[in-house]
Design an enzyme around this catalytic site. Structure first.
Site, short mmCIF file in Angstrom:
data_model
loop_
_atom_site.label_atom_id
_atom_site.label_comp_id
_atom_site.label_asym_id
_atom_site.label_seq_id
_atom_site.Cartn_x
_atom_site.Cartn_y
_atom_site.Cartn_z
N GLY A 144 -14.93 -45.42 0.59
CA GLY A 144 -13.67 -46.13 0.77
C GLY A 144 -12.72 -45.43 1.72
O GLY A 144 -11.84 -46.07 2.30
N ALA A 175 -13.88 -42.28 3.71
CA ALA A 175 -14.52 -41.42 4.71
C ALA A 175 -15.96 -41.86 4.95
O ALA A 175 -16.53 -42.66 4.19
CB ALA A 175 -14.49 -39.97 4.24
N LYS A 195 -18.23 -34.68 7.22
CA LYS A 195 -17.42 -35.75 6.63
C LYS A 195 -16.17 -35.96 7.47
O LYS A 195 -15.47 -35.00 7.82
CB LYS A 195 -17.03 -35.35 5.20
CG LYS A 195 -16.34 -36.42 4.39
CD LYS A 195 -16.16 -35.92 2.94
CE LYS A 195 -15.53 -36.97 2.05
NZ LYS A 195 -15.39 -36.48 0.66
N ASP A 229 -10.45 -35.74 -11.44
CA ASP A 229 -11.25 -36.94 -11.19
C ASP A 229 -12.71 -36.63 -11.52
O ASP A 229 -13.62 -36.98 -10.78
CB ASP A 229 -11.10 -37.39 -9.75
CG ASP A 229 -11.56 -38.84 -9.52
OD1 ASP A 229 -11.66 -39.58 -10.52
OD2 ASP A 229 -11.83 -39.22 -8.37
#
Length: 659
Positions: free
Chosen positions: A14, A16, A37, A143
């Site tokens: 969403g 990278a 990345k 997360d």
């Protein structure tokens, strides 16, 4: 990019995209294959996104542990940031669970425990990390979810994506009051805005353990705010309620990790690990070889699209002179999966004579029953017309179900039937219709979008993703696949992913009614007020839509621009006097301006217009608590208990706090 030669893109998310790359030294020597990345182009100019991107690299680089992805280098190339990190082959733990679920089973307990234990080892190392002077960094991932645990084809497990992690000693982290991460895994203290430390990650580990033991989440609800309220209540049902075979020791470990009070959880993840490894028996932790074999069974090297894409990228790597990387050692043989249950034989349709004899009985069944008799003769167009004019949902559904079996049905008719079934909530029927729709019209965009929507509603994430990919390939410039992806990510609790999809859609169609208001609202709900103000402000300058006006007013309220907020809400209510959320926001604005009587009237109006939303009643309860009206507080708490029994405790507790 920088000193890295990129050869092929191997993944896109969403925010990278990831490329296969090799570092080229000044003397021309080539380094080993790595992953590079980089932010998606439309996000590279957004300050907060860049900050989050660099924050990930800065924090991860402080951790040296085999169970944490290694950051090799960060840099800027013509103003664009990038991160070089070790190249991983495998899948996320979320993908393992999804693939297993689509095959009708769960990931074996031993494999899950191994995955969770190894990921916790890496995260425990992050919690204990220190800087060069030996001072604790106090890193918290925030997360820690199945999406952010990588399970390698070699059986090795690594924690990835520290994008929203915080490290007190590095001065990183998100702004106060902002909810970050996937809400199913958020700890109570994250939701209520209290101090967050490493024990929030222990809570997330407990959620993942519970999901494995029970096959369901510990805290559920129809809407995100219901899930968040149940998390703050902190009363998950014991795993043995759903799965009596769960060992008592494992249940105790799970519930301890999920305790509402951080002080009552495990002191560290290492203590959590020790407890799991001490259970044994049916809860024996699998070996790395077992994990590798399981990954191979779900995602074979010679047929899995992602692993094949990585192999192709390696084979065309110009730094490798077109020579593919050697294949990894074959994993140990895995036992074949248990045979699937025998399919239920389809019911054969009765012969016409038998139906004729049953005619008198069907007369008493009304329109729905009568339809089944005449079904073979009625053209699809008439069935649709009858469904649209039939008032009761069961009869409407009876006219629609099975319409895909009629070869006369056109693509437009199938699409319309799917829409009507979606409105009825008949998602399984839509899924059946979309399968036939796609078989007959494989290049039809509506067929794939319909399949994605039904799969999303049924929480079939992998199928929804496939349908969205097909839709995107058919119509790259159409924003509807991006909107479907946003729906999926939001349903999965991945707000960052939903925002990423909406950002792409907004870049393509900033004036689209399905895009801008929704993007602005989600930005607002995510606490990104400046961006929400820009998107919603641009929209309401050209459109007098009540919903965006009300949401922009809520943005202004949080920016402490009360006069602007009040003016926007008056515009919204002139346009839509029955918009409950506008009355709710107006109550908050009036209260902030000192008009308690006006605020109470606005809250009561919101309650009346939308009695299923507890926010206005809860806010009114807080208002009465603030003014010392104990009788009104008691009355409001009683209403909360009667209307929202599952959430009454958490909602009532808020009555003692300031609104």
């Amino acid at each position: 990019m920088g000193r890295y030669r990129l050869s092929a893109r191997i993944a896109t998310g969403g925010m990278a995209e990831v490329y296969l790359g090799r570092r080229i030294e000044e003397d021309g020597r080539r380094g080993p294959a790595v992953a590079v990345k980089r932010l998606l182009p439309h996000l590279a100019s957004e300050r907060r996104i860049v900050q989050m991107f660099l924050n990930e690299a800065r924090i991860t680089a402080q951790i040296r542990h085999p169970n944490v992805v290694s950051i090799l280098e960060t840099g800027m190339d013509e103003g664009e940031p990038f991160i070089a990190l070790e190249l991983l082959e495998g899948r996320s733990f979320a993908e393992l669970r999804q693939e297993a679920a689509e095959r009708g089973r769960r990931v074996p307990l031993g494999v899950t425990l191994r995955t969770l234990v190894e990921a916790c080892r890496g995260l425990d190392a992050a919690h204990r990390a220190v800087d060069e002077a030996g001072r604790p960094l106090r890193i918290v991932h925030r997360d820690f979810t199945p999406d952010n645990i990588h399970v390698g084809a070699n059986g090795h497990v690594k924690v990835i994506d520290f994008g929203i992690a915080k490290a007190d000693a590095l001065g990183s982290g998100t702004e106060p009051g902002m909810l970050k991460g996937k809400f199913f895994y958020m700890s109570p203290e994250m939701i209520t805005g209290q101090r967050v430390d490493h024990r929030a990650d222990i809570f997330a580990a407990g959620v993942m353990l519970y999901e494995q033991l029970c096959g369901r989440r510990p805290f559920t609800g129809l809407k995100p705010d219901e899930v968040l309220a149940r998390i703050t209540e902190g009363r998950p049902r014991p795993p043995t309620t759903f799965e009596p075979s769960v060992p008592d020791a494992l249940e105790h470990i799970c519930l301890t990790a999920l305790h509402r009070d951080p002080e009552a959880r495990f002191e560290t993840l290492q203590v959590f690990i020790d407890a799991i490894e001490g259970v044994g028996g049916a809860a024996e932790v699998a070996s790395a070889a077992d994990v590798a074999a399981y990954v191979e069974s779900l995602f074979p090297r010679d047929s899995d699209p992602k692993r094949l894409a990585l192999q192709r990228a390696r084979s065309v790597d110009p730094s490798d002179a077109g020579v593919a990387a050697p294949a990894p050692a074959a994993p140990p043989p895995v036992a074949p999966p248990p045979p699937a249950p025998a399919p239920v034989a389809p019911r054969t349709r009765r012969a016409w004579p038998l139906l004729a004899l049953a005619g008198l009985a069907l007369v008493g069944l009304g329109a729905g029953g009568a339809y089944w008799v005449m079904r073979p003769r009625v053209p699809p167009s008439e069935r649709l017309a009858q469904a649209e004019h039939t008032p009761t949902p069961p009869e409407r559904r009876a006219f629609l179900e099975g319409i895909e079996e009629d070869p006369r049905a056109t693509a437009q008719e199938l699409a319309r039937a799917g829409e009507l079934l979606m409105e009825l909530g008949a998602h399984q029927a839509v899924l059946s219709l979309s399968e036939t729709f796609i078989q007959r019209f494989p290049q039809n965009l509506e067929a794939h979008l319909l399949d994605a929507r039904a799969a999303t509603a049924l929480q079939l994430g992998k199928r929804a993703e496939r349908a969205i990919e097909e839709a995107t390939a058919l119509a790259p410039k159409d924003v509807r696949p991006l909107l479907a992806l946003a729906d999926l990510r939001e349903r999965q609790g991945d707000i960052a992913g939903a925002l990423g999809a909406l950002a792409k859609a907004y870049e393509q169609r900033p004036r689209e009614a399905q895009v801008a208001p929704r993007y602005g609202q989600l930005l607002s709900q995510s606490g990104r007020l400046d961006e929400a103000s820009e998107v919603l402000g641009a929209w309401v300058r050209e459109h007098n839509d009540a919903g965006p006006l009300a949401e922009l007013a809520f943005v202004r309220y949080r920016q402490e621009r009360m006069d602007d907020a009040a003016a926007l809400l008056k515009r919204a209510l002139r346009k839509a006097p029955q918009l409950a959320v506008a009355h709710y926001y107006l109550g908050a604005v009036l209260l902030q301006k000192g008009d308690t009587a006006g605020a109470e009237r606005a809250y009561r109006q919101a309650e009346q217009l939308d009695p299923e939303d507890p926010r206005a009643l809860s806010a009114r309860c807080q208002l009465h608590a603030r003014t010392g009206d104990t009788a009104a507080v008691t009355e409001a708490k009683a209403l909360l208990a009667r209307r929202f029994p599952a959430r009454a405790a958490a909602l009532a507790a808020e009555c003692s706090s300031r609104p």
